[in-house]
Design a protein around this motif. Structure first.
Motif, PDB file in Angstrom:
ATOM      1  N   VAL A  25      -3.733 -11.976   6.130  1.00 58.89           N
ATOM      2  CA  VAL A  25      -3.192 -11.708   4.792  1.00 58.89           C
ATOM      3  C   VAL A  25      -4.353 -11.759   3.801  1.00 58.89           C
ATOM      4  CG1 VAL A  25      -1.524 -12.437   3.050  1.00 58.89           C
ATOM      5  CG2 VAL A  25      -1.030 -12.856   5.451  1.00 58.89           C
ATOM      6  N   ASN A  27      -6.141 -11.419  -0.069  1.00 56.08           N
ATOM      7  CA  ASN A  27      -5.769 -12.071  -1.331  1.00 56.08           C
ATOM      8  C   ASN A  27      -4.720 -11.332  -2.162  1.00 56.08           C
ATOM      9  OD1 ASN A  27      -7.403 -14.157  -0.796  1.00 56.08           O
ATOM     10  ND2 ASN A  27      -9.068 -13.528  -2.166  1.00 56.08           N
ATOM     11  N   PHE A  28      -4.709 -10.025  -2.046  1.00 53.97           N
ATOM     12  CA  PHE A  28      -3.765  -9.247  -2.861  1.00 53.97           C
ATOM     13  C   PHE A  28      -2.429  -9.043  -2.145  1.00 53.97           C
ATOM     14  CE2 PHE A  28      -6.386  -6.469  -0.329  1.00 53.97           C
ATOM     15  CZ  PHE A  28      -5.481  -5.583   0.225  1.00 53.97           C
ATOM     16  N   GLU A  30       1.020 -10.667   0.065  1.00 50.09           N
ATOM     17  CA  GLU A  30       1.855 -11.864   0.180  1.00 50.09           C
ATOM     18  C   GLU A  30       2.465 -11.991   1.571  1.00 50.09           C
ATOM     19  OE1 GLU A  30       3.163 -13.361  -4.085  1.00 50.09           O
ATOM     20  OE2 GLU A  30       4.466 -11.792  -3.332  1.00 50.09           O
ATOM     21  N   GLU A  31       2.232 -11.010   2.399  1.00 45.48           N
ATOM     22  CA  GLU A  31       2.685 -11.134   3.786  1.00 45.48           C
ATOM     23  C   GLU A  31       1.807 -10.276   4.682  1.00 45.48           C
ATOM     24  OE1 GLU A  31       6.756  -9.909   3.672  1.00 45.48           O
ATOM     25  OE2 GLU A  31       6.257  -7.890   3.050  1.00 45.48           O
ATOM     26  N   GLU A  34       1.141  -6.173   4.635  1.00 50.84           N
ATOM     27  CA  GLU A  34       1.777  -5.583   3.477  1.00 50.84           C
ATOM     28  C   GLU A  34       1.043  -4.291   3.120  1.00 50.84           C
ATOM     29  OE1 GLU A  34       3.776  -7.013  -0.661  1.00 50.84           O
ATOM     30  OE2 GLU A  34       2.101  -8.173   0.100  1.00 50.84           O
ATOM     31  N   TYR A  35       1.777  -3.287   2.767  1.00 47.31           N
ATOM     32  CA  TYR A  35       1.271  -1.926   2.473  1.00 47.31           C
ATOM     33  C   TYR A  35       0.581  -1.291   3.693  1.00 47.31           C
ATOM     34  CZ  TYR A  35       1.238  -4.367  -2.082  1.00 47.31           C
ATOM     35  OH  TYR A  35       1.522  -5.149  -3.165  1.00 47.31           O
ATOM     36  N   ARG A  77      -8.852  -5.907  -3.751  1.00 50.87           N
ATOM     37  CA  ARG A  77      -8.249  -4.891  -4.621  1.00 50.87           C
ATOM     38  C   ARG A  77      -8.815  -5.052  -6.020  1.00 50.87           C
ATOM     39  NH1 ARG A  77      -1.901  -4.552  -4.640  1.00 50.87           N
ATOM     40  NH2 ARG A  77      -2.038  -6.468  -5.836  1.00 50.87           N
ATOM     41  N   ARG A 110       3.132   2.007  -4.101  1.00 51.62           N
ATOM     42  CA  ARG A 110       2.225   1.020  -3.511  1.00 51.62           C
ATOM     43  C   ARG A 110       2.211   1.096  -1.989  1.00 51.62           C
ATOM     44  NH1 ARG A 110       0.508   0.965  -8.063  1.00 51.62           N
ATOM     45  NH2 ARG A 110      -0.050  -0.915  -9.201  1.00 51.62           N
TER      46      ARG A 110
ATOM     47  N   ARG B  66      10.323  -6.371  -1.391  1.00 48.81           N
ATOM     48  CA  ARG B  66       9.433  -7.216  -2.183  1.00 48.81           C
ATOM     49  C   ARG B  66       8.812  -6.414  -3.340  1.00 48.81           C
ATOM     50  NH1 ARG B  66       7.015 -11.947  -0.840  1.00 48.81           N
ATOM     51  NH2 ARG B  66       7.394 -11.780   1.366  1.00 48.81           N
ATOM     52  N   ASP B  67       8.470  -5.150  -3.050  1.00 52.22           N
ATOM     53  CA  ASP B  67       7.886  -4.305  -4.096  1.00 52.22           C
ATOM     54  C   ASP B  67       8.862  -4.064  -5.235  1.00 52.22           C
ATOM     55  OD1 ASP B  67       5.306  -3.869  -3.566  1.00 52.22           O
ATOM     56  OD2 ASP B  67       5.514  -1.817  -2.823  1.00 52.22           O
ATOM     57  N   ARG B  70       9.054  -7.142  -7.409  1.00 52.86           N
ATOM     58  CA  ARG B  70       7.891  -7.286  -8.297  1.00 52.86           C
ATOM     59  C   ARG B  70       7.985  -6.355  -9.499  1.00 52.86           C
ATOM     60  NH1 ARG B  70       3.772  -6.718  -3.434  1.00 52.86           N
ATOM     61  NH2 ARG B  70       3.809  -8.823  -2.631  1.00 52.86           N
ATOM     62  N   ASP B  95       0.570  -6.469  -9.920  1.00 58.45           N
ATOM     63  CA  ASP B  95      -0.593  -6.706  -9.053  1.00 58.45           C
ATOM     64  C   ASP B  95      -1.415  -7.888  -9.548  1.00 58.45           C
ATOM     65  OD1 ASP B  95       0.144  -4.536  -7.587  1.00 58.45           O
ATOM     66  OD2 ASP B  95      -1.464  -3.216  -8.265  1.00 58.45           O
ATOM     67  N   GLU B  96      -1.656  -7.911 -10.851  1.00 61.71           N
ATOM     68  CA  GLU B  96      -2.460  -8.977 -11.437  1.00 61.71           C
ATOM     69  C   GLU B  96      -1.808 -10.345 -11.251  1.00 61.71           C
ATOM     70  OE1 GLU B  96      -5.666  -8.927 -13.778  1.00 61.71           O
ATOM     71  OE2 GLU B  96      -5.630  -7.953 -11.839  1.00 61.71           O
ATOM     72  N   ILE B  98       0.026 -11.458  -8.790  1.00 59.21           N
ATOM     73  CA  ILE B  98      -0.229 -11.989  -7.439  1.00 59.21           C
ATOM     74  C   ILE B  98      -1.652 -12.518  -7.330  1.00 59.21           C
ATOM     75  CG2 ILE B  98      -0.397 -11.390  -4.983  1.00 59.21           C
ATOM     76  CD1 ILE B  98       1.739  -9.205  -5.683  1.00 59.21           C
ATOM     77  N   LYS B 100      -3.618 -13.560  -9.808  1.00 55.23           N
ATOM     78  CA  LYS B 100      -3.986 -14.645 -10.732  1.00 55.23           C
ATOM     79  C   LYS B 100      -3.181 -15.930 -10.556  1.00 55.23           C
ATOM     80  CE  LYS B 100      -6.295 -12.827 -14.795  1.00 55.23           C
ATOM     81  NZ  LYS B 100      -6.535 -11.396 -14.609  1.00 55.23           N
ATOM     82  N   VAL B 133       2.433 -17.492   3.735  1.00 56.55           N
ATOM     83  CA  VAL B 133       1.080 -17.504   3.186  1.00 56.55           C
ATOM     84  C   VAL B 133       1.053 -17.918   1.718  1.00 56.55           C
ATOM     85  CG1 VAL B 133       1.155 -15.046   2.686  1.00 56.55           C
ATOM     86  CG2 VAL B 133      -1.021 -16.151   2.916  1.00 56.55           C
ATOM     87  N   VAL B 134       2.066 -17.527   0.970  1.00 51.18           N
ATOM     88  CA  VAL B 134       2.094 -17.857  -0.455  1.00 51.18           C
ATOM     89  C   VAL B 134       2.242 -19.367  -0.639  1.00 51.18           C
ATOM     90  CG1 VAL B 134       3.303 -17.452  -2.628  1.00 51.18           C
ATOM     91  CG2 VAL B 134       3.106 -15.623  -0.965  1.00 51.18           C
ATOM     92  N   ARG B 137      -0.950 -21.161   0.296  1.00 51.41           N
ATOM     93  CA  ARG B 137      -1.931 -21.043  -0.790  1.00 51.41           C
ATOM     94  C   ARG B 137      -1.661 -22.067  -1.879  1.00 51.41           C
ATOM     95  NH1 ARG B 137      -1.769 -14.566  -1.676  1.00 51.41           N
ATOM     96  NH2 ARG B 137      -2.865 -14.041   0.229  1.00 51.41           N
TER      97      ARG B 137
END
Lengths: 130, 229
Positions: A25, A27-28, A30-31, A34-35, A77, A110, B66-67, B70, B95-96, B98, B100, B133-134, B137
């Motif tokens: 995963v 940094n940009f 969440e799973e 993704e994408y 990203r 996305r 999920r998209d 958001r 995007d920002e 997630i 930040k 993962v979230v 973190r």
């Protein structure tokens, strides 16, 4: 795309690195995947001749014995209001960036723009490598 | 009342119980809006909270992606405060956010101090509905990982709280039993009823002093746990 594979492949030969470790995963994300970033990039790296592992998988004995056989692959990203911008880097055991490629996509969705940006990044990668 | 003599294991919810999600997300949006020089967003957070909750509810039932969550939670909030903003901008903010959010790691007042004391007397664990993962973190960035012996999330368990299976999974992983365990969480349905249903004792983290209709033990601040445990 030929350039991209050539670029990635040559790096592999030059540094004797055989394996690439990708993050599950980035940094940009969440799973996982993704994408479709991870599976697409893994495929591209395998096409270029690498054996690819995710960071939650155990590396083979050869790679554990010689960390310089492993490159780490990062994807970041960038900020953009109108496009998806991705940077792919390969980092060697000395923490040097031995490969970097930037790509962007103006596709709105996305779910599609990330793979598009990766395609664009790898298409011109031979020009951008460090 | 809590019968603490049987308790060996404490299970905490993460978001809104230890990790101050509202505060961290407010600070994240503030940073993004300031950078974008966006005006008219003073009431953003007040409107965002309930909208975000309802999107999460729909996401957890797998009604939306999920998209879409958001995008939709931002679009609806901007509509509610009458700020005209393009889709490009909304995607950019999403995007920002997630990227930040992990920079802000506020926990509730007294969290570390309380956990420092409790860890001497109990084994501490997490049961959370967030994605793997979230949540990892958040725990790592807020220096919380070391407090907890096990972390169970909905991805590992395959179901979300209040489903009994996620509690059973957490109990098995922690090698303990329901009768020796106590759950602390803010959500009356997911945490309180979910844990009671599998036979655990419960303390409700009732930050907003809502009416306690079921007479369950409650605290408004985490350090009050030290008075009852």
């Amino acid at each position: 795309m030929l350039f991209a594979c050539l670029g990635l492949g040559m790096q592999a030969q030059g540094l004797n690195a055989k394996y690439v470790q990708m993050k599950k995963v980035y940094n940009f994300q969440e799973e996982f995947n993704e994408y479709r970033v991870n599976s697409f990039l893994k495929h591209k790296l395998e096409e270029a001749g690498y054996t690819v592992f995710y960071d939650d998988q155990e590396l083979p004995q050869e790679a554990k014995a010689d960390p310089c056989k492993v490159l780490k692959c990062n994807v970041e990203r960038g900020k953009s209001m109108t496009a998806t911008k991705l940077t792919v880097t390969l980092i060697n055991c000395k923490n040097e960036q031995i490969f970097t490629a930037n790509g962007e996509s103006r596709v709105k969705l996305r779910s599609k723009s990330h793979v598009d940006a990766l395609k664009n990044a790898l298409e011109y990668s031979a020009l951008n490598k460090k | 009342m809590i019968q603490k003599e049987y308790i060996t294991d404490l299970f905490f919810d993460l978001d809104h119980t230890i990790y101050d999600f509202d505060k961290n997300s407010a600070l994240t949006f503030q940073a993004i809006f300031t950078e974008m020089q966006l005006i008219g967003v003073d009431n953003f957070m007040t409107n965002f909270k309930p909208i975000n909750d309802s999107y999460w509810e729909r996401f957890s039932k797998e009604e939306i992606s999920r998209d879409f969550l958001r995008y939709g939670r931002l679009k609806d909030t901007f509509d509610a405060i009458d700020v005209k903003i393009s889709d490009d901008h909304i995607y950019y903010i999403a995007d920002e956010f997630i990227g930040k959010l992990p920079n802000y790691n506020h926990v509730f007042d007294g969290a570390y101090e309380t956990l420092d004391v409790l860890k001497n007397n109990y084994r501490l664990h997490i049961i959370t509905n967030g994605p793997d993962v979230v949540q990892e973190r958040k725990l790592k960035n807020a220096n919380l990982t070391a407090y907890f012996q096990t972390i169970t999330n909905s991805e590992i368990a395959g179901v979300k709280k209040p489903h009994p299976q996620i509690f059973q999974h957490a109990l098995t992983t922690a090698k303990t039993k329901a009768e020796n365990s106590l759950m602390i969480g803010d959500n009356i349905n997911a945490d309180v009823h979910g844990a009671l249903n599998v036979g655990m004792q419960v303390v409700w983290f009732n930050e907003f002093k809502l009416e306690n209709t079921i007479g369950v033990a409650e605290v408004q601040q985490l350090n009050q746990l030290l008075e009852i445990l």
